[in-house]
Design a protein around this motif. Structure first.
Motif, short mmCIF file in Angstrom:
data_model
loop_
_atom_site.label_atom_id
_atom_site.label_comp_id
_atom_site.label_asym_id
_atom_site.label_seq_id
_atom_site.Cartn_x
_atom_site.Cartn_y
_atom_site.Cartn_z
N GLU A 15 12.59 31.46 87.20
CA GLU A 15 13.52 32.06 86.25
C GLU A 15 14.30 30.98 85.53
OE1 GLU A 15 17.00 34.23 87.38
OE2 GLU A 15 16.83 33.60 89.46
N VAL A 16 14.75 31.32 84.32
CA VAL A 16 15.52 30.38 83.52
C VAL A 16 16.36 31.19 82.54
CG1 VAL A 16 13.67 30.12 81.80
CG2 VAL A 16 15.39 28.31 82.04
N GLY A 17 17.56 30.68 82.21
CA GLY A 17 18.39 31.31 81.20
C GLY A 17 19.36 32.32 81.77
N VAL A 18 20.27 32.77 80.90
CA VAL A 18 21.24 33.80 81.26
C VAL A 18 21.24 34.87 80.17
CG1 VAL A 18 22.71 32.23 82.58
CG2 VAL A 18 23.12 32.54 80.14
N GLY A 19 21.70 36.05 80.55
CA GLY A 19 21.74 37.17 79.61
C GLY A 19 20.95 38.34 80.15
N ILE A 22 14.60 39.60 81.18
CA ILE A 22 13.24 39.95 80.75
C ILE A 22 12.30 39.55 81.88
CG2 ILE A 22 11.43 39.69 79.04
CD1 ILE A 22 13.48 38.62 77.08
N LEU A 23 11.51 40.50 82.35
CA LEU A 23 10.51 40.25 83.38
C LEU A 23 9.14 40.16 82.70
CD1 LEU A 23 9.73 40.05 86.41
CD2 LEU A 23 9.42 42.54 86.36
N PHE A 24 8.47 39.01 82.84
CA PHE A 24 7.15 38.79 82.27
C PHE A 24 6.09 38.94 83.36
CE2 PHE A 24 9.97 36.37 79.43
CZ PHE A 24 9.56 36.82 78.18
N ILE A 25 5.05 39.73 83.08
CA ILE A 25 4.00 40.01 84.06
C ILE A 25 2.66 39.55 83.47
CG2 ILE A 25 2.98 41.73 85.57
CD1 ILE A 25 5.41 43.49 85.12
N HIS A 26 1.99 38.65 84.16
CA HIS A 26 0.83 37.97 83.58
C HIS A 26 -0.46 38.78 83.67
CE1 HIS A 26 -1.09 36.82 87.43
NE2 HIS A 26 0.12 36.54 87.89
N GLN A 38 7.09 31.91 75.97
CA GLN A 38 8.11 32.96 75.95
C GLN A 38 9.30 32.57 76.82
OE1 GLN A 38 4.60 33.78 76.21
NE2 GLN A 38 4.86 33.94 73.99
N MET A 39 9.05 31.95 77.96
CA MET A 39 10.15 31.52 78.83
C MET A 39 11.04 30.52 78.08
SD MET A 39 9.84 32.96 81.95
CE MET A 39 10.36 31.89 83.29
#
Length: 297
Positions: A15-19, A22-26, A38-39
């Protein structure tokens, strides 16, 4: 970072960032690293999470086929949210991950702010359903018999992957090399347990018609076996938009990262503003032009 699923499988998470999360599923052919464009882009204003599905190192690789299914994949996505203490998230999935995103929306709609379903639809066309299941099992056998490193260059030159190869040879090579590092067993069991056994969108039509989550479907116009399923989702989901990317194949987020990010970014802005609504009931699918005589006795 790691989370543990309901059946004690350990999943690797980044994980990275704040706010807003968003969950990304490959997809089947990718892993957690497939979401790097996208990350990097969305972590400027969102908390971005990507994880390796079960069967994809450094996550655990269960050796039992029954540890792999579409329902389990959705439960794993929920386990990631639970493990990170996330109440609600935007969910973005590609191909196999797009199916998981939809199933997560059905499983736990209260946990989903929006769904982005990209490049999803293989096996959903009824006329090709049996062929898809047969070729999925053949692909599984090749991963197991030849190994991921040897079979990856063949799989990576599929009919909906060559567009990526032609546009961005370096990016495609990274994709193919990453695929070659996958677990031989994990790839085979994922293909047999998840891909070859998942239900068609058509078989889920009643459930999908009652799912009011804001949804964006993205499809490449040369990803032939996702085009009609994408249109089906547009017509079935009440709050669905459809984006068709020109001269594009299956690996949307890597093949066209700028366009993918722009479409996703605009979608998220509209959702968070409360402006991604259900289709206006006046937009009757059977009407071409209005005459003023509609509804007349």
């Amino acid at each position: 970072m790691q989370v543990v699923t309901h059946d004690s499988i350990t999943l690797y998470v980044e994980e990275v960032g704040v706010g807003t999360p968003i969950l990304f599923i490959h997809e089947f052919g990718g892993n957690h690293a497939s979401w790097e464009p996208q990350m990097r882009g969305f972590s400027r204003r969102h908390r971005c999470i990507s994880y390796a599905a079960r069967g994809y190192p450094p996550s655990d690789v269960p050796s039992d086929l029954e540890a792999y299914s579409q329902a389990i994949a959705a439960q794993d996505a929920l386990a990631v949210l639970d493990g990170l203490g996330i109440d609600k998230a935007h969910v973005v999935g590609l191909s196999m991950g797009g199916f998981t995103a939809l199933h997560l929306g059905l499983l736990a709609p209260e946990r989903v702010l929006s769904l982005t379903v990209a490049g999803a639809g293989y096996g959903c066309e009824k006329e090709h359903e049996q062929y898809f299941r047969e070729v999925s099992l053949a692909v599984a056998d090749n991963f197991e018999r030849l190994g991921a490193e040897a079979f990856a260059p063949v799989y990576a030159e599929g009919a909906s992957r060559v567009q990526f190869q032609n546009k961005d040879p370096r990016g495609w090579r990274e994709f193919a090399e990453r695929l070659g590092t996958h677990s031989d067993l994990g790839a085979a069991l994922t293909m047999r347990g998840v891909q070859a056994r998942r239900p068609s969108f058509v078989d889920m039509s009643e459930q999908l018609a009652e799912m009011y989550c804001p949804t964006l479907v993205m499809v490449g116009d040369e990803d032939d076996h996702c085009l009609q399923p994408g249109i089906f989702l547009k017509k079935t989901l009440p709050a669905c938009g459809l984006a068709i990317l020109p001269k594009t194949g299956h690996t949307l987020n890597l093949e066209e990262p700028a366009l993918f990010n722009a479409l996703l970014g605009e979608f998220l802005v509209q959702v968070e503003a409360g402006r991604w609504e259900c289709r206006d009931p006046r937009a009757l699918p059977g009407q071409i032009m209005r005459t003023g005589e509609e509804g007349a006795a």
